[in-house]
Design an enzyme around this catalytic site. Structure first.
Site, short mmCIF file in Angstrom:
data_model
loop_
_atom_site.label_atom_id
_atom_site.label_comp_id
_atom_site.label_asym_id
_atom_site.label_seq_id
_atom_site.Cartn_x
_atom_site.Cartn_y
_atom_site.Cartn_z
N GLY B 55 3.70 1.21 6.20
CA GLY B 55 3.73 0.00 4.51
C GLY B 55 5.76 -0.34 4.72
N CYS B 264 -10.05 -28.96 13.65
CA CYS B 264 -8.94 -28.92 15.23
C CYS B 264 -9.55 -30.56 16.14
CB CYS B 264 -9.16 -28.11 15.67
SG CYS B 264 -8.10 -28.04 17.61
N CYS B 267 -10.15 -29.59 20.28
CA CYS B 267 -11.80 -28.13 20.34
C CYS B 267 -12.32 -28.50 19.47
CB CYS B 267 -11.13 -26.79 20.15
SG CYS B 267 -10.47 -25.57 19.09
N CYS B 289 -5.69 -27.00 16.62
CA CYS B 289 -6.03 -25.56 16.47
C CYS B 289 -3.65 -24.66 16.81
CB CYS B 289 -6.14 -24.36 17.39
SG CYS B 289 -7.58 -25.20 16.64
N CYS B 295 -7.82 -21.78 20.97
CA CYS B 295 -8.25 -23.85 21.35
C CYS B 295 -8.74 -24.08 22.57
CB CYS B 295 -6.77 -24.58 20.78
SG CYS B 295 -7.06 -26.41 20.70
#
Lengths: 256, 306, 232
Positions: B55, B264, B267, B289, B295
């Site tokens: 980080g 979606c 899909c 998506c 997807c």
């Protein structure tokens, strides 16, 4: 009981100018000490040296925490100094811009110190902020307003709330009423007086306002050219000044 | 040669070839993966340091790249430094493999490194991404490289860089918490729908790059190595595999990833992150998506089930 | 019985640095002692230094030389040598002072000014306010004034607030500087009664009373303060 803050032989020079010249001072729990003197007398340098912001060339500053352990303020790491500065100490600046975040709301300004201390409950932080707004006589309904929409006196009260919300033991105040209208000054001084009394705070107040010193302080320290020329009970220093400079200061005020 | 741009109807057609080598192979005029070896060594050193301090932003000497800032110069340099000849590269831009940026970067490495490229998350060993984390869970043998516009999470809160460095050093992140407070106070909820700051390994505050908050939970204890490159700001940072990553929040306002409440349109997924697409100038819109590979895979499964 | 207040060889002078450093002595070798329950009136012509003596004992003026011993927490402490914190402690617990003029604090209502000494000694807010209100009522201050800051009060009203503040909490030693200067006969009688009650409770009182009738009613003896000849 031992002093909360104890300074010994503080010396600080800016070039040839002696801002502090062997200054020693003790501040006891619950005691309000006003440092008075004209501009350039070294009173602001003293405040900076005591609060760890300016490192003196000689001398030391001891701070005793709630557990009674003493630490040398200038020997602390910055992390430790900042921790003390935000948990045990408060700082009220003359210019609210130095003490407030002007870009975030009043509530966030008050809440910041709580969050810095680890508070993570939004509702609790907000409730504390609202409570402190009320205590400094700000309308809690304005909790989401930006400080810039507040008047100078209100900004100063907000700064005090931000400072006191974490219940510090020691508050440094640098000309807290400077730059305010006289009527606004009176209200602010009275608020500070009441809060200090109620919370039993120790306060180091730097001011050139003798009336403010008389109203707030238990003890007055008179500085001139980097030295303490007189110190004692507030009313005695003002009513029975010994040093020529103190007599001049007091006479100047009464004449006004 | 197939068109690398995926069209919705052709997407995920069974038997489609997803992994291939660009026909021209590696262009021998370039050093492997474009950057010279000394530069790659310098960047790898920064990456190792970044991994050692999860980080924490490590400065590095970012080079001029043959594309403008904001197009992924940081990510490309990280990718170039970690890529080996046997790697399989996937590049996504907001989840899609078929946008100009993704296609260009994929071609760039196919040409300069001659590596295989893919649009399939499962097949990739290195995935360079702009603003998304793939839906398919990553594995230990995968590396995700983020393109980062602004690495400093305290940017906008504290304008002085020296002071932000000091705040990181002291782990003093009350400012970020103040920002969060302010969002809730002003807008009712934690308003950062993307780039929501995270605390890495309980120590460093990190900008996850502008990924949607929806992806934030995927950062936490991810088996893959996550690398972040910021070209303009010349910073690299990292989240090593399985590192705890916590989104900043309040006890009574816990971080809640958000997703449009629709399936979606392509899909039918009810779990993938969705993009809203305007389909005409009469207010018509659809939700699809954002991750095109996920997807296509889901659409393929749906088709097979039928 | 031993005294609660002993002044020994007290000297006090002033040096005015702004007037070319001119110095003049006011007190030279003042000595006196007060027993519990005793009231001593300072006597002497105007300018003799009665107020200066009182203010030295109050700690408001610093003593030039000599000792000011006061029995505080069971021991004789020297006010002349005490540091600021000890003086404050003695003022809070042992030594009361009713000055001639009330120092008004902006925005603080009369009731809270009077209740302050009780609060400083740890009384609850409600109890302190109740006792303050009762005392103000006894001094005939109309109740509508209790909740106002005394800045706009008349001289007599301010004086009664000041008196109430001095008498509200029991003190071992109480200093009174012309307590009835601007009071009418009825209120003077109340003050006389308050002084008698305080004496009965064991308070030693040192006062300046220009009101000779009151002085005769409350003082057990006089202590003469004689003006000094200007230093030659």
């Amino acid at each position: 009981m031992s002093p909360l803050l104890e300074a010994e032989g503080l010396t600080l020079r800016f070039g040839a100018l002696r801002a502090l010249d062997g200054v020693s001072l003790a501040l006891w729990p619950g005691e309000v000490v006003a440092v008075v003197g004209e501009s350039g007398s070294g009173k602001s340098s003293l405040l900076r040296a005591l609060s760890g912001l300016a490192r003196p060339e000689a001398g030391r500053v001891l701070y005793r925490d709630a557990a009674g352990a003493a630490c040398d303020v200038h020997a602390l790491s910055e992390a430790e100094r900042r921790r003390i500065a935000r948990s045990d100490w408060g700082h009220v600046h003359q210019n609210p811009r130095d003490g407030l975040r002007m870009g975030v709301s009043a509530g966030a300004n008050i809440g910041e110190r709580l969050m810095a201390a680890g508070a993570r409950h939004y509702g609790g932080i907000r409730a504390a902020a609202a409570e402190w707004m009320a205590r400094v006589e700000l309308d809690p309904a304005r909790i989401d307003d930006l400080p810039r929409h507040f008047s100078g006196g209100m900004q100063q009260r907000l700064q005090i709330a931000r400072c006191l919300v974490t219940r510090p033991r020691l508050v440094f105040m640098d000309e807290p009423t400077g730059g305010l209208d006289v009527s606004v000054q009176a209200r602010l001084l009275d608020l500070i007086r009441a809060l200090v009394e109620e919370l039993g705070l120790a306060v180091l107040l730097v001011t050139h306002d003798i009336a403010a010193a008389r109203l707030l302080a238990h003890r007055i320290v008179v500085m001139r050219q980097g030295r303490i020329v007189e110190e004692g009970l507030a009313d005695r220093v003002l009513d029975d000044p010994q040093h020529p400079y103190t007599q001049l200061l007091v006479a100047s005020v009464l004449a006004a | 040669m197939r068109d690398p741009v995926r069209s919705p109807e052709g997407a995920g057609a069974p038997g489609a070839e997803h992994r291939r080598r660009e026909p021209e192979g590696r262009d021998p005029h370039y050093n492997f993966a474009y950057l010279d070896e000394a530069t790659k060594r310098m960047i790898r050193r920064a990456i190792l340091k970044a991994i050692a301090i999860p980080g924490h932003q490590i400065p590095f000497g970012a080079r001029e790249m043959p594309l403008p800032y904001g197009w992924g110069t940081g990510g490309i340099q990280v990718t170039a430094s970690i890529l080996g000849p046997s790697d399989v590269l996937k590049v996504i831009d907001q989840g899609a493999d078929d946008t100009t940026n993704a296609v260009s970067i994929r071609r760039f490495f196919a040409r300069t490194a001659g590596v295989a490229t893919t649009t399939r998350t499962a097949e990739a060993t290195v995935i360079q991404t702009r603003h998304r984390i793939p839906e398919r869970p990553l594995r230990e043998d995968q590396i995700l490289v983020f393109q980062v516009p602004m690495p400093e999470p305290l940017f906008r809160l504290e304008p002085r860089l020296a002071e932000t460095r000091r705040l990181h050093a002291l782990a003093d992140y009350s400012l970020a918490q103040v920002k969060l407070y302010e969002d809730i106070a002003q807008q009712g909820e934690s308003a950062s729908s993307y780039n929501h700051p995270v605390l890495v390994n309980g120590r460093y505050l990190m900008s996850p790059s502008p990924i949607p908050g929806f992806d934030n939970p995927k950062l936490d204890r991810n088996p893959a190595l996550l690398l972040f490159g910021a070209g303009r700001e010349k910073k690299i940072y990292a989240v090593p595999p399985y590192t705890p990553v916590k989104s900043l929040d309040f006890d009574d306002h816990p971080f809640a990833p958000m997703r449009a409440p629709h399936p979606c349109a392509l899909c039918g997924s009810t779990t993938h992150y969705l993009d809203e697409i305007v389909t005409d100038d009469r207010g018509g819109r659809m939700f699809v998506c954002s991750d095109t590979d996920a997807c296509a895979e889901a659409a393929g499964r749906a088709g097979a089930a039928r | 019985m031993s005294p609660v207040l002993v002044v020994e060889g007290l000297c006090k002078g002033f040096t005015l640095h702004l007037q070319g450093g001119v110095s003049f002595p006011v007190l030279r070798g003042e000595s006196l002692a007060l027993m519990p329950g005793e009231c001593v009136a300072l006597a002497g012509p105007s300018g003799a230094g009665k107020s200066t003596l009182l203010r030295c004992v109050a700690g408001n003026y610093g003593a030039g030389a000599g000792r000011i011993l006061i029995r505080h927490r069971g021991a004789m402490r020297d006010l002349a040598a005490a540091d600021a914190r000890l003086v404050r402690e003695i003022r809070t617990e042992t030594l009361g002072h009713v000055s001639q003029f009330l120092r008004v604090i902006p925005r603080v209502p009369a009731l809270d000014i009077v209740a302050a000494p009780l609060l400083a000694r740890g009384a609850g807010r409600a109890e302190a306010r109740a006792r303050a209100a009762a005392l103000l009522a006894r001094l005939n201050l109309p109740e509508r004034l209790h909740h106002l800051p005394p800045a706009t009060f008349s001289g007599g009203e301010q004086q009664r607030v000041n008196l109430a503040r001095g008498f509200v909490a029991p003190n071992a030693v109480l200093l009174l500087d012309e307590p009835t200067a601007s009071l009418d006969a009825a209120n003077r009688a109340v003050v006389a009664a308050l002084i008698r009650e305080a004496k009965a409770a064991g308070t030693a009182i040192l006062g300046i009373f220009h009101d000779s009738e009151l002085r005769d009613r409350v003082a057990d003896r006089l202590h003469a303060v004689d003006p000094l000849e200007p230093a030659a």
